[in-house]
Structures are given as C-alpha cells and as structure tokens.
Design an enzyme around this catalytic site. Structure first.
Site, PDB file in Angstrom:
ATOM      1  N   HIS A   1     -15.339  -7.942  49.995  1.00 21.72           N
ATOM      2  CA  HIS A   1     -16.474  -7.331  49.270  1.00 21.72           C
ATOM      3  C   HIS A   1     -16.430  -5.807  49.387  1.00 21.72           C
ATOM      4  O   HIS A   1     -17.464  -5.149  49.329  1.00 21.72           O
ATOM      5  CB  HIS A   1     -17.821  -7.833  49.802  1.00 21.72           C
ATOM      6  CG  HIS A   1     -17.907  -9.318  49.943  1.00 21.72           C
ATOM      7  ND1 HIS A   1     -18.427 -10.132  48.961  1.00 21.72           N
ATOM      8  CD2 HIS A   1     -17.486 -10.138  50.943  1.00 21.72           C
ATOM      9  CE1 HIS A   1     -18.354 -11.399  49.369  1.00 21.72           C
ATOM     10  NE2 HIS A   1     -17.773 -11.427  50.563  1.00 21.72           N
TER      11      HIS A   1
ATOM     12  N   SER B   1      -7.692  19.721  37.401  1.00 18.05           N
ATOM     13  CA  SER B   1      -8.760  19.848  36.411  1.00 18.05           C
ATOM     14  C   SER B   1      -8.717  21.263  35.846  1.00 18.05           C
ATOM     15  O   SER B   1      -8.318  22.200  36.533  1.00 18.05           O
ATOM     16  CB  SER B   1     -10.105  19.574  37.096  1.00 18.05           C
ATOM     17  OG  SER B   1     -11.142  20.308  36.470  1.00 18.05           O
TER      18      SER B   1
ATOM     19  N   LYS C   1      -9.303  20.123  42.481  1.00 20.10           N
ATOM     20  CA  LYS C   1      -8.961  18.742  42.137  1.00 20.10           C
ATOM     21  C   LYS C   1      -7.479  18.380  42.265  1.00 20.10           C
ATOM     22  O   LYS C   1      -6.615  19.109  41.783  1.00 20.10           O
ATOM     23  CB  LYS C   1      -9.384  18.491  40.691  1.00 20.10           C
ATOM     24  CG  LYS C   1     -10.879  18.313  40.539  1.00 20.10           C
ATOM     25  CD  LYS C   1     -11.310  17.030  41.153  1.00 20.10           C
ATOM     26  CE  LYS C   1     -12.502  16.474  40.412  1.00 20.10           C
ATOM     27  NZ  LYS C   1     -12.770  15.124  40.864  1.00 20.10           N
TER      28      LYS C   1
ATOM     29  N   ASN D   1      -6.150  14.845  41.341  1.00 21.80           N
ATOM     30  CA  ASN D   1      -6.611  13.533  40.899  1.00 21.80           C
ATOM     31  C   ASN D   1      -5.463  12.517  40.760  1.00 21.80           C
ATOM     32  O   ASN D   1      -4.362  12.874  40.365  1.00 21.80           O
ATOM     33  CB  ASN D   1      -7.314  13.654  39.544  1.00 21.80           C
ATOM     34  CG  ASN D   1      -8.613  14.427  39.652  1.00 21.80           C
ATOM     35  OD1 ASN D   1      -9.323  14.347  40.645  1.00 21.80           O
ATOM     36  ND2 ASN D   1      -8.927  15.199  38.613  1.00 21.80           N
TER      37      ASN D   1
ATOM     38  N   GLU E   1      -4.845   5.723  37.629  1.00 15.52           N
ATOM     39  CA  GLU E   1      -5.913   5.318  36.703  1.00 15.52           C
ATOM     40  C   GLU E   1      -5.290   4.788  35.404  1.00 15.52           C
ATOM     41  O   GLU E   1      -5.770   3.825  34.806  1.00 15.52           O
ATOM     42  CB  GLU E   1      -6.826   6.510  36.406  1.00 15.52           C
ATOM     43  CG  GLU E   1      -7.625   6.952  37.631  1.00 15.52           C
ATOM     44  CD  GLU E   1      -8.077   8.407  37.554  1.00 15.52           C
ATOM     45  OE1 GLU E   1      -8.288   8.913  36.436  1.00 15.52           O
ATOM     46  OE2 GLU E   1      -8.203   9.026  38.617  1.00 15.52           O
TER      47      GLU E   1
END
Ligand code: ARG
Length: 460
Positions: free
Chosen positions: A160, A282, A288, A290, A295
């Site tokens: 979970h 960014s 940043k 990332n 993704e």
C-alpha cells in the site's frame, strides 16, 4: 503508355488514402518480401503435374539471384517504394520485371498480395520478437547486476506504499528482473502464433494450381502451414494482436519498474539517484533534475495498450476473408514493437546508471518495519502467533493515536540477514537468474541465426 503493375485508374486522392503509409512502413518488410518470393518461386519451379512449368528451375535460380540484389539494396537502406508501386510487393515485382523482363511478370503466379503480406509480416514479427527477447534478457541482466552490486543493502519493503517489512535493494531489483523475464512466456506465445505459414492461401481461397504449400513452409522455416486457406487469410491481424497483447503486458511491467525508480529517487525517499545526465531540467525552475525519461516509459506503456486495443477493435467486427482494414494492423504492431524495444533499451541504460544511497535506505527504517519481526520473536519465545500479533498491534495502535508506547526498534542489517529462505533477502539464487537470462539469450540467438541461414540459402 507505360503500365503500372495493377494498371491503376484509381482517383489520385482515393489512391493516396488507401495506400496510406505503406510506402514507408513496407520498407521494413522488403527483406522478408524477397525471402517469401524466393520460396514461392522455388516452389513454383518444382510443381509437379503441369504440362509446362510456370517457371523452370534455371529461371527460379535467376529470380532468386535478382531477389538477392533487391534484398541487398534493402539492407543498405537504398530500397525505394514509389507512389505508383503502392506497396513493397509491387515494388519488388517491378524491380524484378525491370531486371528479368517476362520472367519477373511470372513470379506472382498463384499468389495474392494477401498471402504475400501475411508471410512478410510473420517473418518480420518472428525476427523482431526474438530481438525483443534479447533486449528483455539485457534489461533483466542490468537489474540483476544492479542488485548484486547493492548486495544486502536493506530497503524498506512496502505494501500500500506504506512501510511494511525489511527487504533489500537486491530483492527489489531481482524481483523486477524476474517479472520482466517471465514476460518472455507471452512473447513466446506470440512467436509461436507468428511461426505459421499462410503462403499458398492466395487471396484466401487457394488456386487451381498444384501448389506445394508444405514446401514453402520448409523453405521459410515455419513450424507448420496454416492448413485452411480461408483460415490463413483470417489469421492476418490475429497474430499482430497477440504480439501487441504480449507487448502491452511487458510495457505494463516496465512501467511499474519506472514508477518505482521515480518514487525511490524522489528527494523525500532518496534511496536511488539517477545520473544528472539522465535527468531533464525546467525552463523556469533552476533546481530541477526531473526523471522525464521514466515518466515517458509510463506514457508509452499506456500507448502500447492503446495499440493493442486498436488492433482488437479493428478485427472484432470484420467479416471473414481479406479486408483492407487489415493493412492498418501493420502500423499498429510495428509501432508497438518499436516503442517496446526502445523502452527496453533505454531502461537498461537507466538501471545501469542508477546509484544507491545505502545510508538513506537504512535511515528509512522506522520501528513499524520491524513489527512483524518483533511479533515473530515472541513466537520464538513460545507465544501463539495471534497473541503476539495483538501485543505488537496494541502498541502501534497507541502510537498511531498519539499515546505513549514502547515499540522495539531493530537493526535493519541484522533483520535482513535473518531472512534466508528461498526467494527472500538472503535466499536469492543469483545463479538461477544468470541461467534464465542465458537461456533466453541463447534460444533467441539460435533462432535468429537459423532465420538468417534460411534467408541466405534462399537469396543467393
Ligand atoms: N498493402 C496491403 C495490406 O497490407 C497489401 C494487400 C492488398 N490486398 C488487397 N486485396 N488489396 O493489406
């Protein structure tokens, strides 16, 4: 007037719409079209019971030689499909006719583009599926190596997403590796379906010629012939959908790996670190770094599932026999393969670059992670499991409610060292992974070589 092969009088806009992207997509099929044609012509030259052979053995040899030249052009990226060719099949026939005159015009005897394209696609799928399996093995190996390097570094195991039980980085990595390797079973199921020969079914109903379908099955190295000609034409699209299903499931597995990597490399977790060169920045926020690459793995997994859905949607209400809808299956499975194979390669690179922050991994162990281990210590002292469970549960419930409680904190390294049964932290069988990876590789490589040998034997 110079005739195109089908002597088309079709309106230019209609033609462009129906041809679609075939002149580009079919380039991937050129080598396989040459191979399929070589097998067909060889079989035609051996056909018994005809007063006059469609092509003689000497002519078939000439055709195979010319096909070898065409295949070489394809290999060098010099093969072109012209607008008036429409597709690879007509382009190859045009080139053979240019090279061999009337002999080139004979090669399509007893064949339709329907069985021709079906054969090309199956050969292409077999080749690509085996290459994908090799890439699966590669990624699994990267994960196994990553896990072995981290060794027994403790990692909070989660359910979970909440802290659950002591685990290790190696257990995490090899768990993903094993799940990825298991996907070979699905790829193999798709491979077996692709490994059937539809050639000789012509437009889907056979022809009044004594075609020897078993012979082309043998020459092309298929496992067997699709016996029923109508069935063979219906099977177009089905094996593409099966492959897309395997790819979609593999991508879903890869997407979960990507998601874990995203989470564990978040500063709040900090267990893993992606190399700076693998992160993107960014345009406004200078701080940043990332994980865009991961993704996009998630997004590509969604896309491949979409391609699978598209393929089944395209098939489900289609009447029996060939319909032009089937042409669109080609783009779907090719796109699915390309996306999946690129993702396998990029993930292998990312995994190989990830570093582990062992201290952050250890620091994440809160007392709750040891709760089950503590209860099991009570069991070792003779307390029945359910009573031990409730003792510990009561303490954590008090803590949860903000009341004082005494919960034991244990040492993560010591606790993972105690987990020794099969498949747990210290019970991971590295040789098993090495063997499975080697087996997948060996079986893919040996079949790829066999396919190459068949191709070379036909195109000489
Ligand atoms: N490009 C076509 C396809 O992929 C080739 C088969 C065309 N057959 C036909 N009956 N129009 O389906």
């Amino acid at each position: 007037m110079k005739k195109t092969i089908t002597d088309s009088t079709v309106d230019a806009d209609i033609l462009a719409y129906t041809v679609g992207d075939d002149p580009v997509l079919d380039l991937a099929l050129a080598k396989w079209d040459c191979m399929g044609t070589a097998a067909h012509v060889t079989m035609l030259s051996e056909m018994k019971g005809l007063k006059r052979p469609v092509v003689t053995k000497a002519e078939a040899a000439k055709v195979r030689k010319a096909l070898a030249t065409v295949a070489k052009l394809a290999d060098e990226g010099k093969f072109r499909i012209r607008e008036d060719d429409q597709d690879v099949h007509m382009a190859v026939e045009r080139m053979l006719t240019e090279a061999l005159g009337d002999l080139g015009k004979k090669i399509h005897t007893g064949r339709s583009r329907n069985d021709q394209v079906a054969v090309d696609v199956r050969l292409h799928m077999k080749d690509e599926t085996l290459r994908a399996e090799g890439e699966v093995a590669e990624l699994a190996e990267c994960l196994v190596v990553f896990g072995a390097k981290a060794g027994p570094v403790p990692l909070v195991g989660r359910t979970h997403l909440q802290p659950a039980m002591p685990s290790t980085v190696e257990m995490w990595a090899t768990g993903h590796a094993e799940m990825i390797l298991d996907q070979v079973e699905n790829l193999e199921a798709a491979y077996r379906l692709a490994d059937l020969n539809p050639l000789g079914s012509a437009a889907g109903y056979g022809v009044p010629l004594p075609l020897d379908r078993a012979r082309t099955t043998e020459l092309l190295g298929f496992s067997r012939t699709i016996h029923n000609c109508f069935g063979a034409s219906m099977a177009r699209g089905e094996c593409e959908a099966a492959l897309l299903s395997a790819l979609a499931q593999l991508m879903a597995v890869l997407s979960r790996l990507a998601e874990d990597l995203i989470l564990f490399s978040m500063p709040e977790f900090g267990y893993f670190r992606l190399p700076r060169a693998y992160c993107t920045g960014s345009s406004i926020m200078p701080q940043k770094f990332n994980p865009d690459v991961l993704e996009l793995v998630r997004s590509k997994a969604a896309q491949v599932l979409g391609l699978q859905t598209a393929s089944l949607s395209l098939l489900h209400a289609m009447p029996g026999g060939y319909n032009r809808d089937l042409q669109d299956c080609k783009w779907l499975y090719m796109k699915g393969l390309e996306t999946t194979r690129t993702t396998l390669r990029i993930l292998a690179k990312v995994v190989a670059g990830v570093s582990v922050d062992a201290e952050k991994c250890r620091a994440a162990f809160t007392p709750g992670v040891f709760a089950t281990d503590v209860a099991l210590r009570k069991v070792a002292a003779g307390v029945p499991w359910r009573d031990a469970y409730h003792d510990v549960r009561d303490q954590f419930a008090a803590l949860y409610d903000g009341r004082p409680a005494e919960v034991a904190n244990l040492d993560p390294d010591e606790q993972v060292a105690l987990k020794t049964h099969e498949g747990t932290c210290m019970g991971l069988d590295r040789r098993l992974y090495a063997k499975r990876i080697a087996d997948v590789r060996k079986s893919a490589v040996s079949r790829l070589r066999a396919l190459d040998r068949r191709c070379a034997a036909l195109l000489k």
